[in-house]
Every structure is written in structure tokens, then in C-alpha cells.
Design a protein around this motif. Structure first.
Motif, PDB file in Angstrom:
ATOM      1  N   SER A  52       3.457   6.189   6.559  1.00 41.15           N
ATOM      2  CA  SER A  52       2.722   5.243   5.730  1.00 41.15           C
ATOM      3  C   SER A  52       3.301   3.836   5.896  1.00 41.15           C
ATOM      4  CB  SER A  52       2.773   5.690   4.264  1.00 41.15           C
ATOM      5  OG  SER A  52       1.960   4.879   3.468  1.00 41.15           O
ATOM      6  N   ASP A  55       2.132   2.685   9.344  1.00 41.79           N
ATOM      7  CA  ASP A  55       0.729   2.310   9.415  1.00 41.79           C
ATOM      8  C   ASP A  55       0.439   0.972   8.736  1.00 41.79           C
ATOM      9  OD1 ASP A  55       0.404   4.686  10.767  1.00 41.79           O
ATOM     10  OD2 ASP A  55      -0.483   5.745   9.056  1.00 41.79           O
ATOM     11  N   GLN A  56       1.304   0.560   7.824  1.00 38.96           N
ATOM     12  CA  GLN A  56       1.102  -0.704   7.111  1.00 38.96           C
ATOM     13  C   GLN A  56       2.187  -1.735   7.438  1.00 38.96           C
ATOM     14  OE1 GLN A  56      -0.308  -0.041   2.971  1.00 38.96           O
ATOM     15  NE2 GLN A  56      -0.065   2.121   3.501  1.00 38.96           N
ATOM     16  N   TYR A  57       2.931  -1.456   8.494  1.00 40.08           N
ATOM     17  CA  TYR A  57       4.057  -2.320   8.857  1.00 40.08           C
ATOM     18  C   TYR A  57       3.625  -3.764   9.110  1.00 40.08           C
ATOM     19  CZ  TYR A  57       8.319  -3.856  11.243  1.00 40.08           C
ATOM     20  OH  TYR A  57       9.458  -4.528  11.608  1.00 40.08           O
ATOM     21  N   ASP A  59       1.322  -5.392   7.702  1.00 34.71           N
ATOM     22  CA  ASP A  59       1.132  -6.029   6.393  1.00 34.71           C
ATOM     23  C   ASP A  59       2.461  -6.521   5.835  1.00 34.71           C
ATOM     24  OD1 ASP A  59      -1.557  -5.355   6.578  1.00 34.71           O
ATOM     25  OD2 ASP A  59      -1.378  -3.632   5.224  1.00 34.71           O
ATOM     26  N   THR A 138       4.330   8.321  -0.665  1.00 32.96           N
ATOM     27  CA  THR A 138       3.548   7.212  -0.107  1.00 32.96           C
ATOM     28  C   THR A 138       3.305   6.104  -1.124  1.00 32.96           C
ATOM     29  OG1 THR A 138       1.472   8.358  -0.556  1.00 32.96           O
ATOM     30  CG2 THR A 138       2.447   8.671   1.640  1.00 32.96           C
ATOM     31  N   VAL A 141       5.147   2.755  -0.638  1.00 37.08           N
ATOM     32  CA  VAL A 141       4.591   1.753   0.273  1.00 37.08           C
ATOM     33  C   VAL A 141       3.662   0.806  -0.483  1.00 37.08           C
ATOM     34  CG1 VAL A 141       3.242   1.421   2.374  1.00 37.08           C
ATOM     35  CG2 VAL A 141       4.816   3.359   2.190  1.00 37.08           C
ATOM     36  N   SER A 142       2.711   1.363  -1.213  1.00 37.35           N
ATOM     37  CA  SER A 142       1.723   0.519  -1.903  1.00 37.35           C
ATOM     38  C   SER A 142       2.376  -0.334  -2.987  1.00 37.35           C
ATOM     39  CB  SER A 142       0.596   1.373  -2.490  1.00 37.35           C
ATOM     40  OG  SER A 142       1.115   2.352  -3.377  1.00 37.35           O
ATOM     41  N   LYS A 145       4.310  -3.268  -1.411  1.00 38.78           N
ATOM     42  CA  LYS A 145       3.389  -4.328  -0.959  1.00 38.78           C
ATOM     43  C   LYS A 145       2.918  -5.185  -2.127  1.00 38.78           C
ATOM     44  CE  LYS A 145       0.015  -3.442   1.798  1.00 38.78           C
ATOM     45  NZ  LYS A 145      -1.060  -2.791   2.581  1.00 38.78           N
TER      46      LYS A 145
END
Length: 153
Positions: A52, A55-57, A59, A138, A141-142, A145
Motif C-alpha cells: 500500500s 502503490d501510493q509512494y 503521493d 493499510t 498509509v491513508s 497521507k
């Protein structure tokens, strides 16, 4: 004594998956750091969390942050895990759990497993967020951010 939001992040030096040395204090003034402690390479939750972040690195880079994963696994284990899942960010080998203790990351599941905790550290080296959840891998991660987006304002 527990670490809290607003505390200076403890400095440390560890080896990365590439064999280089990472020192937290060298990042001050440059970028924010998302420092996530996880239990073990290649376990289901840890793989989901790492992928996760992977996949958002982009960002995270756009938000001016570097992502770093830390576990007590060896450099070699981290290298295999990084290659297998194509992780674009460094993993740090905290063999002996010295940094885990420095950051006061608790053990989970009745003290059996190393905990899963994420710290968002601003570019001044101050802890801006702490998220502790073993089961919501996960979500680390959100939420990281969201915190970084708030730092931009």
C-alpha cells in the motif's frame, strides 16, 4: 515515558536495504518522514502495508515526505522483501529492536508480536502524528497521507 505528538523524534542510525546508512537527523530541514514500524517481512499484514505504501509512494513524494519501514528483520531479509514486492522506499534493519524501544513501540497480541506503529515526523524533526494499529495495516498509509496534506497548509 511515552512519545507524544509535539515531541522531537529520537535520532537514530540504521542500515538500509541498499547497504547505506540512514540517520534521521540528516533529514531535518529537507523533508518530512513517514516512519513505520512493522512486525515481520513477508507476513500477510506487513506485505499489504508495504505494498500500500508502494502503490501510493509517489503521493508521499509529492507531499514532500520519504517513507521508511523498520522491523527487526536482517538486511538480507529486507532485501528479499524489497525485491519481491518492488518496494521503492528503504527498509531499515533494527536487529535487536533498539530503535523500536527508542520509539516506545509496544508489543501487540499479549506481548507476543512486535507492534505496528506509524510516526509522521515533520521536516523540523517533530512528531506530528502517531498511529498504532496491528490489524488495520493499510490504514497507516491513508492516515499518514492525511496528516502530511494538513502539514502543507
Amino acid at each position: 515515558m511515552m512519545l507524544h505528538v509535539g515531541d522531537p523524534a529520537p535520532d537514530f542510525t540504521l542500515k538500509t536495504t541498499t547497504g547505506t546508512t540512514f540517520r534521521l537527523s540528516e533529514q531535518q530541514g529537507k523533508r518530512s518522514i513517514v516512519l513505520y514500524f512493522y512486525p515481520k517481512d513477508d507476513t500477510p499484514g506487513c506485505t499489504a502495508q508495504a505494498c500500500s505504501f508502494r502503490d501510493q509512494y509517489a503521493d508521499f513524494l509529492d507531499l514532500g515526505a520519504e517513507v521508511l519501514g523498520i522491523s527487526s528483520d536482517t538486511e538480507r531479509s529486507h532485501q528479499r522483501f524489497t525485491q519481491k514486492h518492488r518496494l521503492p522506499f528503504p527498509l531499515l534493519a533494527d536487529v535487536g529492536a533498539r530503535v523500536r524501544r527508542l520509539y516506545q513501540v509496544p508489543r501487540a497480541l499479549l506481548g507476543v508480536l512486535p507492534g505496528r506503529v506509524t510516526f509522521v515526523i515533520d521536516k523540523n524533526g517533530v512528531i506530528q502524528y502517531i498511529f498504532d494499529s496491528l490489524n488495520r495495516a493499510t490504514d497507516h498509509v491513508s492516515t499518514a497521507k492525511e496528516v502530511l496534506q494538513g502539514l502543507d497548509k
